[in-house]
Design a protein around this motif. Sequence first.
Motif, PDB file in Angstrom:
ATOM      1  N   GLN A   1      25.439 -43.359   0.934  1.00 52.10           N
ATOM      2  CA  GLN A   1      26.293 -43.242   1.892  1.00 52.10           C
ATOM      3  C   GLN A   1      25.981 -43.502   2.969  1.00 52.10           C
ATOM      4  OE1 GLN A   1      25.765 -40.267   0.459  1.00 52.10           O
ATOM      5  NE2 GLN A   1      26.315 -38.628   1.628  1.00 52.10           N
ATOM      6  N   TYR A   2      25.018 -42.942   4.373  1.00 48.82           N
ATOM      7  CA  TYR A   2      24.434 -42.816   5.293  1.00 48.82           C
ATOM      8  C   TYR A   2      24.444 -44.253   5.773  1.00 48.82           C
ATOM      9  CZ  TYR A   2      21.860 -42.077   9.407  1.00 48.82           C
ATOM     10  OH  TYR A   2      21.371 -41.896  10.200  1.00 48.82           O
ATOM     11  N   LEU A   3      23.939 -44.959   4.674  1.00 46.62           N
ATOM     12  CA  LEU A   3      24.494 -46.870   4.960  1.00 46.62           C
ATOM     13  C   LEU A   3      25.024 -47.062   5.176  1.00 46.62           C
ATOM     14  CD1 LEU A   3      21.268 -48.082   2.962  1.00 46.62           C
ATOM     15  CD2 LEU A   3      20.990 -47.588   4.906  1.00 46.62           C
TER      16      LEU A   3
ATOM     17  N   THR B   1      22.105 -35.471  -4.990  1.00 42.59           N
ATOM     18  CA  THR B   1      22.736 -35.798  -3.941  1.00 42.59           C
ATOM     19  C   THR B   1      21.785 -37.059  -2.839  1.00 42.59           C
ATOM     20  OG1 THR B   1      21.029 -34.200  -2.714  1.00 42.59           O
ATOM     21  CG2 THR B   1      23.192 -33.097  -3.827  1.00 42.59           C
ATOM     22  N   ALA B   2      20.638 -37.620  -3.392  1.00 50.27           N
ATOM     23  CA  ALA B   2      20.789 -38.440  -2.434  1.00 50.27           C
ATOM     24  C   ALA B   2      21.393 -39.434  -1.899  1.00 50.27           C
ATOM     25  CB  ALA B   2      19.625 -39.640  -3.391  1.00 50.27           C
ATOM     26  N   PRO B   3      20.978 -39.644  -0.198  1.00 49.83           N
ATOM     27  CA  PRO B   3      22.502 -39.706   0.830  1.00 49.83           C
ATOM     28  C   PRO B   3      22.405 -40.755   0.672  1.00 49.83           C
ATOM     29  CG  PRO B   3      20.328 -39.019   1.807  1.00 49.83           C
ATOM     30  CD  PRO B   3      20.406 -38.512   0.613  1.00 49.83           C
TER      31      PRO B   3
ATOM     32  N   ARG C   1      27.673 -45.101   6.683  1.00 52.96           N
ATOM     33  CA  ARG C   1      29.153 -45.073   7.274  1.00 52.96           C
ATOM     34  C   ARG C   1      29.199 -43.810   8.775  1.00 52.96           C
ATOM     35  NH1 ARG C   1      26.231 -39.185   7.836  1.00 52.96           N
ATOM     36  NH2 ARG C   1      26.133 -39.317   9.814  1.00 52.96           N
ATOM     37  N   PRO C   2      29.907 -44.596   9.923  1.00 56.53           N
ATOM     38  CA  PRO C   2      30.147 -44.057  11.428  1.00 56.53           C
ATOM     39  C   PRO C   2      28.742 -43.382  11.668  1.00 56.53           C
ATOM     40  CG  PRO C   2      31.940 -43.549  10.370  1.00 56.53           C
ATOM     41  CD  PRO C   2      31.247 -44.271   9.126  1.00 56.53           C
ATOM     42  N   TYR C   3      28.563 -43.946  12.348  1.00 56.75           N
ATOM     43  CA  TYR C   3      26.928 -42.601  13.728  1.00 56.75           C
ATOM     44  C   TYR C   3      27.840 -41.615  13.372  1.00 56.75           C
ATOM     45  CZ  TYR C   3      22.844 -45.354  13.962  1.00 56.75           C
ATOM     46  OH  TYR C   3      21.225 -45.242  13.548  1.00 56.75           O
TER      47      TYR C   3
ATOM     48  N   PRO D   1      22.003 -37.259   6.652  1.00 60.19           N
ATOM     49  CA  PRO D   1      22.252 -38.798   5.967  1.00 60.19           C
ATOM     50  C   PRO D   1      23.220 -37.909   5.086  1.00 60.19           C
ATOM     51  CG  PRO D   1      19.602 -37.278   6.050  1.00 60.19           C
ATOM     52  CD  PRO D   1      20.526 -36.847   6.821  1.00 60.19           C
TER      53      PRO D   1
ATOM     54  N   ARG E   1      18.635 -46.317  10.400  1.00 62.74           N
ATOM     55  CA  ARG E   1      19.060 -45.611   9.247  1.00 62.74           C
ATOM     56  C   ARG E   1      18.358 -46.013   8.467  1.00 62.74           C
ATOM     57  NH1 ARG E   1      25.368 -45.518   9.619  1.00 62.74           N
ATOM     58  NH2 ARG E   1      25.455 -46.720  11.639  1.00 62.74           N
TER      59      ARG E   1
ATOM     60  N   ARG F   1      22.346 -30.460   2.920  1.00 57.75           N
ATOM     61  CA  ARG F   1      21.546 -30.933   1.677  1.00 57.75           C
ATOM     62  C   ARG F   1      19.865 -30.184   2.576  1.00 57.75           C
ATOM     63  NH1 ARG F   1      24.820 -29.485  -0.198  1.00 57.75           N
ATOM     64  NH2 ARG F   1      26.250 -30.924  -1.747  1.00 57.75           N
ATOM     65  N   GLY F   2      19.200 -29.914   3.801  1.00 61.67           N
ATOM     66  CA  GLY F   2      18.682 -29.814   4.120  1.00 61.67           C
ATOM     67  C   GLY F   2      17.561 -30.935   4.733  1.00 61.67           C
ATOM     68  N   TRP F   3      17.890 -32.231   4.578  1.00 61.70           N
ATOM     69  CA  TRP F   3      17.418 -33.396   5.274  1.00 61.70           C
ATOM     70  C   TRP F   3      16.511 -33.503   5.961  1.00 61.70           C
ATOM     71  CZ3 TRP F   3      16.714 -35.436  -0.405  1.00 61.70           C
ATOM     72  CH2 TRP F   3      17.866 -35.450  -0.027  1.00 61.70           C
TER      73      TRP F   3
ATOM     74  N   PHE G   1      11.452 -37.980   2.701  1.00 63.28           N
ATOM     75  CA  PHE G   1      10.691 -36.683   1.776  1.00 63.28           C
ATOM     76  C   PHE G   1       9.432 -36.027   3.008  1.00 63.28           C
ATOM     77  CE2 PHE G   1      11.414 -41.080  -0.993  1.00 63.28           C
ATOM     78  CZ  PHE G   1      11.838 -39.937  -1.710  1.00 63.28           C
TER      79      PHE G   1
ATOM     80  N   ALA H   1      24.647 -37.934  14.158  1.00 57.12           N
ATOM     81  CA  ALA H   1      24.672 -39.212  13.993  1.00 57.12           C
ATOM     82  C   ALA H   1      23.218 -39.261  12.990  1.00 57.12           C
ATOM     83  CB  ALA H   1      23.661 -40.119  14.942  1.00 57.12           C
TER      84      ALA H   1
ATOM     85  N   LEU I   1      10.114 -42.598  -8.177  1.00 59.54           N
ATOM     86  CA  LEU I   1      10.718 -43.471  -7.568  1.00 59.54           C
ATOM     87  C   LEU I   1      10.791 -44.675  -8.832  1.00 59.54           C
ATOM     88  CD1 LEU I   1      12.254 -43.370  -5.084  1.00 59.54           C
ATOM     89  CD2 LEU I   1      13.805 -42.272  -6.490  1.00 59.54           C
TER      90      LEU I   1
ATOM     91  N   HIS J   1      18.226 -31.391  -5.954  1.00 51.84           N
ATOM     92  CA  HIS J   1      18.608 -32.407  -4.648  1.00 51.84           C
ATOM     93  C   HIS J   1      18.681 -33.832  -5.031  1.00 51.84           C
ATOM     94  CE1 HIS J   1      14.147 -32.389  -4.351  1.00 51.84           C
ATOM     95  NE2 HIS J   1      14.489 -33.617  -3.959  1.00 51.84           N
TER      96      HIS J   1
ATOM     97  N   GLY K   1      17.325 -23.028   3.280  1.00 49.96           N
ATOM     98  CA  GLY K   1      17.743 -24.601   3.479  1.00 49.96           C
ATOM     99  C   GLY K   1      18.259 -25.577   3.539  1.00 49.96           C
ATOM    100  N   LYS K   2      19.244 -24.822   5.138  1.00 46.15           N
ATOM    101  CA  LYS K   2      20.270 -25.739   5.296  1.00 46.15           C
ATOM    102  C   LYS K   2      20.175 -25.281   6.884  1.00 46.15           C
ATOM    103  CE  LYS K   2      22.339 -25.288   1.731  1.00 46.15           C
ATOM    104  NZ  LYS K   2      24.074 -26.701   1.233  1.00 46.15           N
TER     105      LYS K   2
ATOM    106  N   HIS L   1       7.087 -38.492  -4.152  1.00 49.58           N
ATOM    107  CA  HIS L   1       8.922 -39.020  -4.127  1.00 49.58           C
ATOM    108  C   HIS L   1       8.197 -40.731  -4.605  1.00 49.58           C
ATOM    109  CE1 HIS L   1       9.271 -34.995  -2.838  1.00 49.58           C
ATOM    110  NE2 HIS L   1      10.697 -35.071  -3.346  1.00 49.58           N
TER     111      HIS L   1
ATOM    112  N   LEU M   1      22.866 -26.305  -3.172  1.00 54.94           N
ATOM    113  CA  LEU M   1      22.327 -27.495  -3.396  1.00 54.94           C
ATOM    114  C   LEU M   1      20.962 -27.586  -2.396  1.00 54.94           C
ATOM    115  CD1 LEU M   1      25.267 -29.415  -5.201  1.00 54.94           C
ATOM    116  CD2 LEU M   1      23.985 -28.430  -6.303  1.00 54.94           C
ATOM    117  N   SER M   2      20.265 -28.019  -1.863  1.00 54.98           N
ATOM    118  CA  SER M   2      19.327 -28.053  -1.139  1.00 54.98           C
ATOM    119  C   SER M   2      17.497 -28.121  -1.741  1.00 54.98           C
ATOM    120  CB  SER M   2      19.344 -26.771  -0.026  1.00 54.98           C
ATOM    121  OG  SER M   2      17.946 -26.865   0.902  1.00 54.98           O
ATOM    122  N   THR M   3      17.298 -29.357  -0.388  1.00 52.20           N
ATOM    123  CA  THR M   3      15.878 -29.587  -0.904  1.00 52.20           C
ATOM    124  C   THR M   3      15.163 -27.946  -0.877  1.00 52.20           C
ATOM    125  OG1 THR M   3      15.598 -30.013   1.365  1.00 52.20           O
ATOM    126  CG2 THR M   3      15.974 -31.618   0.448  1.00 52.20           C
TER     127      THR M   3
END
Lengths: 247, 523
Positions: free
Chosen positions: A214-216, A210-212, A218-220, B199, B81, B220-222, B89, B196, A61, A207, B241-242, A57, A36-38
């Motif tokens: 949750q990043y908003l 798997t949009a992240p 979680r702690p850094y 994502p 963030r 996920r390769g962001w 993207f 940090a 959306l 991918h 891609g990682k 993208h 699973l990767s971009t």
Amino acid sequence: MTSPLDLLLWAVLPYVTIAVLVGGTLWRFRYDRFGLSTRSSQLHESRLLRTASPLFHFGLLFVAAGHVFGLLVPKSLTSFLGVSEEMYHLGALVMGALAGCATVAGLAILMWRRWRTPAVRGATTRNDRLTYVLLGVVLLAGMSTTVLTNGVMGEYDYRETISPWFRGILLLQPDPALMESVPLTYKAHILGAMALFCLWPFSRLVHAFTAPVQYLLRPYVVYRSRGEGLGTRELGARERRRERQGL
Amino acid sequence: MRVMAQLAMVMNLDKCIGCHTCSVTCKQTWTNREGVEYVWFNNVETRPGQGYPRQYEDQRRWRGGWELSRRGRLRLRGGSRLRRLGSLFANPELPALTDYYEPWTYDYRTLTTAPLGDDSPVARPVSAVTGAPTTIHSGPNWDDSLGGGPENGALDPVVAKLRDELGHQVRFEFEQTFMFYLPRICEHCLNPSCVASCPSGAMYKRVEDGIVLVDQDRCRGWRMCVSGCPYKKVYFNHRTGKAEKCTFCYPRMEVGQPTVCAETCVGRLRYIGVLLYDVDRVTEAASVQDEKGLYPAQLDLFLDPEDPEVVAAAERSGVPHEWIQAARRSPVRDLICTYRLALPLHPEYRTMPMVWYIPPLSPVVDALAKTGFDGEDAGNLFGAIEALRIPVEYLAELFTAGDPEPVRASMRRLAAMRSFMRSVNLGEVPDQNLLSGVGLTEDQVRAMYRLLAVAKYDERYVIPTAGVGQAHELEAVATKCSLDTEGGPGMGGGGGSRGGPVELVVWNAQSRPEGLFPRRERS
């Protein structure tokens, strides 16, 4: 009376698609998490990607949001809120065309870039090629529904046919009869989309799931323990059986 | 107080001869694979110079590390963030492959298959990415040993900063120029900005030893970690891609062996040991207003393992006894805290890096010797450290955010040690004032000399194993690879994927993940 073909296309295929999409995605998450990767190619080429990728993208959306609105919000609700048929039609046409154009333009530049940049081309698999072709077909068919069927050639109120049909699918009350009178462009778009969704879990498109977000929250800095299984590898079924047999 | 243990490294730049053995052995162990051809977890760069990737220290361009907001709060230099998610993207701060270099090989086959002719055949360079014939424009170490050559000197971001912001003109005239080697690995920071930036939450700092790793199954390769790291020590594998990075050779560490780069270091200049620190105060220390205060703030985080209160707190926090013992004998702690010789690399990035450096005194000694003076006479040497202001300013930009005082103090201690040990070896009466002047006792200087000059293997590397309590499991590590853990982190991945972790070292793009289909049973 619904013909067997209509029954197959508009009552059976949608459920097949949902089953493949959900089942395939679960399977992929379970057995191929490493895959699973971009698979980003920004390292190879950045100049074109910088404009085309956000265009594609973000456009997509917006397009997705438009679909949710058009398919899931019943006509009765918008008219209750005082949105007239003309207002709705104009809004959908303008916003849909803009978002669609951005997406198509983005995809076109991205495909050109993929074709022309040797390193990016080298990183393209056969699966990717199929995905891009299908994505392009679905997008163009979708654009033709908005621009041709619904714009140049007049007006088509899909909220009387396609939207109830779609909601019927989700509510487990499929009504293929609703799709009989639908213009060909719409039918092509929907069939193409079903094919795309079947491919989705098995292509790089996964991918998107798997949009992240949750990043908003979680702690850094993330701390993780080395865990229990240090240096031990869990035995597979075969090894376990062997061990029992004392081999 | 929450005590955590951190494996840290110190490199003695005085002894680095720039042989690149560390880079080569690291490369052969970890990155001689498809997708990471351009990746060097360990690299050695010549300073002054642009480094690898080119000009990575120019944070106005790459926006790595942390900065203070107007209200004095710590935030990623790359933006909030939301901004990070908005640039998923297309990451505007991602270095291109050409900023590292385009990896290449040679078409060796023509050497053996070329038909007989008048000219001897030539193996032409071929791009390792596309396979097409290519022209080599730069390499991982393109300006090796060129130092402040006229085309290079001004391109060094540190030189540019000295010139533009501080008005110091670094001299590159023939007889005034200087250079030294700077080996670099991942800093395994206490406040890692790559972690940090991630994502997906795939990057993490290990609780037990502070090693920063990438969970291959969650990545996920962001690519946000690549730009988030100001040292540019997280790399993007363009095949998988990682993200991948230096793992501090954790499979070796867990069984008490030093990293590959340290083990194979010809100059024996690397030191590995444990430091205890107070994890609750890290953010506070990284948020010090004055950049010059970051080095003392980080020093202040380190805890004294002889202090009973610290030991009690460490035991409460679950630090094993063996690790506290190792922290007491830690050569890294001696060099950083006791002798104050080692300094952090670019503390102004606010990541609290944990690979520290002893500044190089040798260029000063050499410069002095060339002028006809005795290069190891204390009076001359002290004077020279003061007089050769340019290296000190330059080193200060590297190691102390521009404060020359700690650099000068470190070099004076090194100079005092040289001078003292020389009089000992020549049978002269050592000058005791020399030592008190730099705040060291005779015993300390002798211990320092033993650690720096004699540099015994088991004094350089004091590495506790992963835990006595897990000894029976560790037996498996010696025979199997500890990358192979189910649910284990790092290179091998394994976040619960059913087929077990992907063997990254032998992975290729065509391979099918194990476990994707049920295994066929054979009787």
